[in-house]
Design an enzyme around this catalytic site. Structure first.
Site, mmCIF file in Angstrom:
data_model
loop_
_atom_site.group_PDB
_atom_site.id
_atom_site.type_symbol
_atom_site.label_atom_id
_atom_site.label_comp_id
_atom_site.label_asym_id
_atom_site.label_seq_id
_atom_site.Cartn_x
_atom_site.Cartn_y
_atom_site.Cartn_z
ATOM 1 N NE ARG A 225 21.675 39.068 30.877
ATOM 2 C CZ ARG A 225 21.065 37.926 31.190
ATOM 3 N NH1 ARG A 225 21.058 37.476 32.438
ATOM 4 N NH2 ARG A 225 20.431 37.217 30.280
ATOM 5 C CB CYS B 10 24.095 37.974 26.607
ATOM 6 S SG CYS B 10 22.888 39.102 27.367
ATOM 7 C CB THR C 208 21.011 42.825 27.170
ATOM 8 O OG1 THR C 208 19.993 42.415 26.251
ATOM 9 C CG2 THR C 208 20.475 43.959 28.028
ATOM 10 C CB THR D 15 16.466 43.335 25.725
ATOM 11 O OG1 THR D 15 17.705 44.064 25.828
ATOM 12 C CG2 THR D 15 16.740 41.856 25.513
ATOM 13 C CE LYS E 260 16.504 36.261 27.893
ATOM 14 N NZ LYS E 260 17.866 35.740 27.980
ATOM 15 C CB CYS F 140 17.979 40.063 21.561
ATOM 16 S SG CYS F 140 17.637 38.952 22.956
#
Lengths: 245, 245
Positions: free
Chosen positions: B48, B83, B85, B125, B165, B194
């Site tokens: 994203r 999520c 974002t 993010t 991640k 986030c």
């Protein structure tokens, strides 16, 4: 990379932990390297043990089949069910759905044989024990199933239904009494053969000697649909002095 | 009880933790009392942030729409996306799919207003920060968004992408430098905005002063599709001496 279907919600916390295990066992450095999963979590599916024991006429099979057929139509190429008791229906499900239903029980036997285990304790629901799921899978493989006595089995059911599934604190003292009883009678390993007991391991560690059947199932799913991290090749660390036979 | 659809895998560990939050926030004494969930976890959806910043031409929207339409056709009545974002696309998704897409950003604003917060730090993010998701949602609500400086923002991105991640250890010292920097500049609360940062809270606690946007999203989903446990009515505990303005 195959798409994994998951028939979940049996119970819901075990399903969440199953997804966690799939992720942590995957050798991936970014989101995009992880496997694709289609999950239908339906905790309303009738209780498996109650049906197997004839305490309820509500058969969970039709709803599991319906979900599995949907998952297949959405592209799932194999299905995992993070509920050991539901493996009672594994063959029926595979026949009705028409794609592989990963078999946590058979995978567990392979794992025990690799480790050279000949006496394995089984902590599971009454449904799993009474239906002889593990006893039958062990037969002919040179593995004896060691079961808790009547009071011990009641304690295990209490932990599964009145503690974990009910969102209540776990009676760890009772857990250890039953597990140590099996080790004391010569079990070289004790199976956490109900996904609610996997949550006891998640939350309290438990140490060596236990084999978590849900970890075995998750590893199989990762092997089929993704790439396994090396550290998960061995899921069973034996207790000191417990040499394989 | 409504069926919840989940567009997941962004990232996959956050999705597993989101299911865990849904379960632990639900007031249920048995499997059957928990909510039904349809999840499609597709970590292969393009990043994203990279798209929002124009670093990649791969638009994640079409795949999210496709999944959402499928979830709706399977019976989902509302959709959650663990999520933050991805909330950049929330309106587009809602228009294209035609069922409510729970809005973690708006819910967070409600939560901050209830707590009387007028200065909130935002850890998120680059995609979330640059697109002004929270800054716009705060405008007119009397809340100032306090952002990390350039080096701090780089550290946050490092934690999200190169630590969480990537399945690597979290640089906690860096996390605390950025968070304490915001508290030191007068933030009354710091948003974990986030879902990878929610995992930092899962694994390390973090203590008071933080509001986890994924917890806010999970609570909303439980309120819509299930029954909330009383203890989750308040998700933000302020630090001592941090009186609401």
């Amino acid at each position: 990379m195959k798409k994994l279907g998951v028939i979940g919600g049996l119970g819901p916390m075990a399903t969440a932990y199953f997804l966690q295990l799939l992720t942590q066992m995957s050798d991936a450095k970014s989101d995009q390297e992880h496997m694709e999963i289609l999950l239908h979590s339906k905790p309303q599916i009738p209780d498996r043990t109650r049906f197997i024991l004839g305490q309820s006429g509500e058969n969970p099979l039709p709803q599991m089949v319906e979900i599995g057929v949907d998952l297949k139509s959405q592209g799932a190429e194999a299905i995992a069910i993070p509920c050991v008791t539901a493996h009672y229906f594994q063959k029926n499900l595979e026949d009705a759905i028409g794609i592989p239903i990963l078999n946590a029980v058979e995978e567990t036997v392979l794992c025990l044989k690799e480790a050279g285990i000949s006496r394995a304790g089984v902590l599971a629901t009454d449904g799993t024990i009474e239906s002889g799921l593990f006893q039958r899978a062990f037969a002919g493989e040179g593995i004896s199933a060691m079961l808790p006595d009547r009071a011990g089995q009641q304690a295990v059911m209490q932990i599964i239904y009145q503690n974990v599934k009910a969102g209540q604190p776990v009676d760890l003292a009772a857990f250890w009494r039953v597990a140590e009883g099996l080790f004391g009678q010569g079990a070289q390993a004790v199976l956490l053969a109900c996904t609610e007991l996997s949550l006891v391991k998640r939350d309290f560690g438990l140490g060596e000697g236990f084999l978590d059947v849900m970890e075995v199932l998750a590893r199989k799913a990762v092997l089929i649909c993704g790439r396994l991290k090396g550290q998960y090749e061995c899921l069973l660390r034996l207790r000191e002095g417990q040499c394989p036979s």
